[in-house]
Design a protein around this motif. Structure first.
Motif, PDB file in Angstrom:
ATOM      1  N   GLU A   1       0.840  -1.204   0.000  1.00 33.55           N
ATOM      2  CA  GLU A   1       0.000   0.000   0.000  1.00 33.55           C
ATOM      3  C   GLU A   1       0.868   1.245   0.000  1.00 33.55           C
ATOM      4  OE1 GLU A   1      -2.884  -0.054   3.089  1.00 33.55           O
ATOM      5  OE2 GLU A   1      -3.661  -2.047   2.561  1.00 33.55           O
ATOM      6  N   MET A   2       0.699   2.045  -1.017  1.00 33.23           N
ATOM      7  CA  MET A   2       1.440   3.294  -1.149  1.00 33.23           C
ATOM      8  C   MET A   2       0.446   4.451  -1.242  1.00 33.23           C
ATOM      9  SD  MET A   2       4.702   2.778  -1.094  1.00 33.23           S
ATOM     10  CE  MET A   2       4.865   1.247  -0.158  1.00 33.23           C
ATOM     11  N   PRO A   3       0.825   5.644  -0.805  1.00 31.15           N
ATOM     12  CA  PRO A   3      -0.097   6.785  -0.867  1.00 31.15           C
ATOM     13  C   PRO A   3      -0.191   7.404  -2.258  1.00 31.15           C
ATOM     14  CG  PRO A   3       1.973   7.471   0.106  1.00 31.15           C
ATOM     15  CD  PRO A   3       2.071   5.983  -0.089  1.00 31.15           C
ATOM     16  N   TYR A   4       0.413   6.773  -3.242  1.00 27.86           N
ATOM     17  CA  TYR A   4       0.369   7.262  -4.617  1.00 27.86           C
ATOM     18  C   TYR A   4       0.060   6.084  -5.538  1.00 27.86           C
ATOM     19  CZ  TYR A   4       5.134   5.507  -4.072  1.00 27.86           C
ATOM     20  OH  TYR A   4       6.227   4.721  -3.766  1.00 27.86           O
ATOM     21  N   PRO A   5      -0.659   6.321  -6.628  1.00 26.87           N
ATOM     22  CA  PRO A   5      -0.928   5.231  -7.586  1.00 26.87           C
ATOM     23  C   PRO A   5       0.321   4.882  -8.380  1.00 26.87           C
ATOM     24  CG  PRO A   5      -1.874   7.283  -8.376  1.00 26.87           C
ATOM     25  CD  PRO A   5      -1.337   7.573  -7.001  1.00 26.87           C
ATOM     26  N   ILE A   6       0.448   3.607  -8.719  1.00 25.07           N
ATOM     27  CA  ILE A   6       1.581   3.119  -9.515  1.00 25.07           C
ATOM     28  C   ILE A   6       1.043   2.505 -10.801  1.00 25.07           C
ATOM     29  CG2 ILE A   6       3.498   1.486  -9.611  1.00 25.07           C
ATOM     30  CD1 ILE A   6       3.731   1.759  -6.563  1.00 25.07           C
ATOM     31  N   PHE A   7       1.536   2.975 -11.915  1.00 24.38           N
ATOM     32  CA  PHE A   7       1.119   2.474 -13.221  1.00 24.38           C
ATOM     33  C   PHE A   7       2.306   1.788 -13.893  1.00 24.38           C
ATOM     34  CE2 PHE A   7      -1.601   6.180 -12.345  1.00 24.38           C
ATOM     35  CZ  PHE A   7      -2.855   5.581 -12.444  1.00 24.38           C
ATOM     36  N   ILE A   8       2.096   0.579 -14.372  1.00 24.98           N
ATOM     37  CA  ILE A   8       3.158  -0.202 -15.005  1.00 24.98           C
ATOM     38  C   ILE A   8       2.922  -0.269 -16.507  1.00 24.98           C
ATOM     39  CG2 ILE A   8       4.297  -2.453 -15.101  1.00 24.98           C
ATOM     40  CD1 ILE A   8       3.429  -2.886 -12.193  1.00 24.98           C
ATOM     41  N   HIS A   9       3.964   0.003 -17.264  1.00 23.57           N
ATOM     42  CA  HIS A   9       3.891  -0.004 -18.725  1.00 23.57           C
ATOM     43  C   HIS A   9       4.916  -1.003 -19.261  1.00 23.57           C
ATOM     44  CE1 HIS A   9       1.740   3.888 -18.287  1.00 23.57           C
ATOM     45  NE2 HIS A   9       2.645   4.120 -17.360  1.00 23.57           N
ATOM     46  N   GLU A  10       4.445  -2.052 -19.896  1.00 22.50           N
ATOM     47  CA  GLU A  10       5.344  -3.029 -20.491  1.00 22.50           C
ATOM     48  C   GLU A  10       5.603  -2.657 -21.948  1.00 22.50           C
ATOM     49  OE1 GLU A  10       3.997  -7.024 -19.893  1.00 22.50           O
ATOM     50  OE2 GLU A  10       4.524  -6.988 -17.753  1.00 22.50           O
ATOM     51  N   LEU A  11       6.873  -2.639 -22.319  1.00 21.07           N
ATOM     52  CA  LEU A  11       7.287  -2.198 -23.643  1.00 21.07           C
ATOM     53  C   LEU A  11       7.976  -3.334 -24.386  1.00 21.07           C
ATOM     54  CD1 LEU A  11       8.881   1.176 -22.476  1.00 21.07           C
ATOM     55  CD2 LEU A  11       6.553   0.838 -23.332  1.00 21.07           C
ATOM     56  N   LYS A  12       7.775  -3.360 -25.694  1.00 26.44           N
ATOM     57  CA  LYS A  12       8.387  -4.396 -26.527  1.00 26.44           C
ATOM     58  C   LYS A  12       9.645  -3.904 -27.229  1.00 26.44           C
ATOM     59  CE  LYS A  12       3.951  -6.654 -27.507  1.00 26.44           C
ATOM     60  NZ  LYS A  12       2.977  -7.051 -28.556  1.00 26.44           N
ATOM     61  N   GLY A  13       9.893  -2.611 -27.177  1.00 25.00           N
ATOM     62  CA  GLY A  13      10.997  -2.047 -27.929  1.00 25.00           C
ATOM     63  C   GLY A  13      10.482  -1.270 -29.127  1.00 25.00           C
ATOM     64  N   ASP A  14      11.291  -0.329 -29.614  1.00 19.63           N
ATOM     65  CA  ASP A  14      10.904   0.540 -30.733  1.00 19.63           C
ATOM     66  C   ASP A  14       9.625   1.309 -30.409  1.00 19.63           C
ATOM     67  OD1 ASP A  14      13.072  -0.279 -32.364  1.00 19.63           O
ATOM     68  OD2 ASP A  14      11.986  -2.105 -32.884  1.00 19.63           O
ATOM     69  N   GLU A  15       9.479   1.721 -29.162  1.00 21.60           N
ATOM     70  CA  GLU A  15       8.317   2.489 -28.738  1.00 21.60           C
ATOM     71  C   GLU A  15       8.752   3.839 -28.188  1.00 21.60           C
ATOM     72  OE1 GLU A  15       5.183  -0.201 -26.718  1.00 21.60           O
ATOM     73  OE2 GLU A  15       7.018  -1.394 -26.722  1.00 21.60           O
ATOM     74  N   HIS A  16       7.833   4.791 -28.234  1.00 26.55           N
ATOM     75  CA  HIS A  16       8.102   6.140 -27.749  1.00 26.55           C
ATOM     76  C   HIS A  16       7.120   6.467 -26.626  1.00 26.55           C
ATOM     77  CE1 HIS A  16      10.818   7.297 -31.135  1.00 26.55           C
ATOM     78  NE2 HIS A  16      10.139   6.328 -31.743  1.00 26.55           N
ATOM     79  N   PHE A  17       7.607   7.171 -25.629  1.00 25.73           N
ATOM     80  CA  PHE A  17       6.763   7.553 -24.502  1.00 25.73           C
ATOM     81  C   PHE A  17       7.372   8.780 -23.843  1.00 25.73           C
ATOM     82  CE2 PHE A  17       9.890   4.427 -23.320  1.00 25.73           C
ATOM     83  CZ  PHE A  17      10.370   4.804 -22.083  1.00 25.73           C
ATOM     84  N   GLU A  18       6.628   9.381 -22.932  1.00 28.09           N
ATOM     85  CA  GLU A  18       7.078  10.616 -22.298  1.00 28.09           C
ATOM     86  C   GLU A  18       7.442  10.367 -20.840  1.00 28.09           C
ATOM     87  OE1 GLU A  18       5.552  15.208 -21.550  1.00 28.09           O
ATOM     88  OE2 GLU A  18       4.917  14.101 -23.337  1.00 28.09           O
ATOM     89  N   LEU A  19       8.589  10.910 -20.438  1.00 25.87           N
ATOM     90  CA  LEU A  19       9.050  10.848 -19.063  1.00 25.87           C
ATOM     91  C   LEU A  19       8.831  12.194 -18.390  1.00 25.87           C
ATOM     92  CD1 LEU A  19      12.360   8.813 -19.563  1.00 25.87           C
ATOM     93  CD2 LEU A  19      10.250   8.020 -18.479  1.00 25.87           C
ATOM     94  N   PRO A  20       8.960  12.262 -17.066  1.00 29.01           N
ATOM     95  CA  PRO A  20       8.714  13.527 -16.361  1.00 29.01           C
ATOM     96  C   PRO A  20       9.567  14.677 -16.888  1.00 29.01           C
ATOM     97  CG  PRO A  20       8.848  11.723 -14.795  1.00 29.01           C
ATOM     98  CD  PRO A  20       9.224  11.157 -16.130  1.00 29.01           C
TER      99      PRO A  20
END
Length: 304
Positions: A107-126
């Motif tokens: 139990e954490m006071p913040y939500p945790i989202f997990i993203h599984e990647l296969k490679g050759d993908e683009h996403f945004e970091l903080p």
């Protein structure tokens, strides 16, 4: 500006004075962690960057020396008062492993989202970092990462003035908005200069050298790369364990046209990483062996 702190430099197991290989990236007030071996929160605490601003963790793969420190880090982030979401990225199988690790941190006071990647993908970091990944060659699902901070074109005030635009509207054009003003449509490109190069880094570990790694690290300002071995005679070991020795890591930096190379993830049998640095420099001159706690800063002003 991007600050990259090499929290630890050891592979397989932590040693006195050498924590497990991981990197903490600071962009403005945001933090992103790359890998999280056991005890990661200890060298992190020494850096003094705080824990609350951690927005993402990028895992290369699910071997213990890269993931076993997660419960401790989650607790430290919670203790620091974070309530905003935390995003975790990793290869296929990440969710299963994180689920197991979280049985001791349920139990954490913040939500945790997990993203599984296969490679050759683009996403945004903080902090607006634009990230991508590629499949590494490690005998199990493994990813290498690249992150870029784009740079906006220079705003040309004289052009804005010639169009009669009030100063109060300039920032909207800088953000890429199209304006309607005084009966005319103003496009951002009318007041912006040519595209400008941003800043970028790549994080590559636990892999054999491949063309995919060369492509991922193309023209990066900084390549952080494993050097599990420091002697070409260890090539059979490197091949058997799907790792690299120093000259192979330097070969990626050279082929990619990277601007500088930082070696890390040294085998416990390496007593003096300067030997790896010396070997790598025969292939790629601008190489340094990382030390625990080393910080490298990248700024727009020192890019080409």
């Amino acid at each position: 500006m991007i600050d990259i702190c090499i929290l630890g430099t050891c592979g397989m197991m932590p040693l006195p004075g050498r924590w497990l290989s991981c990197a903490l990236v600071r962009n403005g007030s945001t933090l992103t962690l790359f890998d999280c071996g056991e005890g990661t929160q200890v060298p992190w605490k020494s850096v003094g960057w705080g824990f609350r601003q951690l927005g993402a963790i990028c895992f290369s793969h699910m071997h213990a020396d890269h993931v076993a420190g997660l419960p401790g880090v989650l607790f430290m982030v919670a203790h620091a008062g974070r309530t905003e979401p935390l995003h975790i990225y990793g290869p296929i199988g990440t969710s299963y492993v994180i689920e197991g690790l979280r049985r001791i941190a349920p139990e954490m006071p913040y939500p945790i989202f997990i993203h599984e990647l296969k490679g050759d993908e683009h996403f945004e970091l903080p902090g607006g970092l634009q990230a991508s990944c590629a499949q590494a060659s490690h005998g199990m699902p493994c990813l290498a990462y690249r992150a870029e901070l784009p740079r906006r074109p220079a705003f040309q005030a004289e052009k804005a003035q010639s169009l009669g635009l009030p100063v109060q509207l300039w920032s909207r054009l800088q953000r890429g908005e199209i304006l309607e003003y005084n009966g005319q449509t103003i496009h951002p490109e009318q007041v912006l200069g040519a595209p400008r190069r941003g800043i970028s880094f790549a994080y590559i570990t636990d892999t054999r050298p491949t063309q995919a790694m060369n492509k991922l690290a193309q023209d990066v300002d900084l390549l952080v790369c494993e050097s599990m071995y420091d002697d070409p005679e260890d090539l059979p070991l490197a091949r058997a364990n799907a790792h690299m020795y120093a000259e192979e890591s330097a070969g990626i930096a050279k082929a990619a046209g990277a601007h500088q190379l930082i070696l890390t993830h040294f085998s416990p049998k390496i007593n003096d990483p300067r030997q790896a640095e010396k070997a790598a420099r025969t292939v790629f001159a601008n190489t340094r062996a990382a030390k625990d706690g080393m910080i490298v800063s990248l700024d727009f002003d020192n890019t080409h």
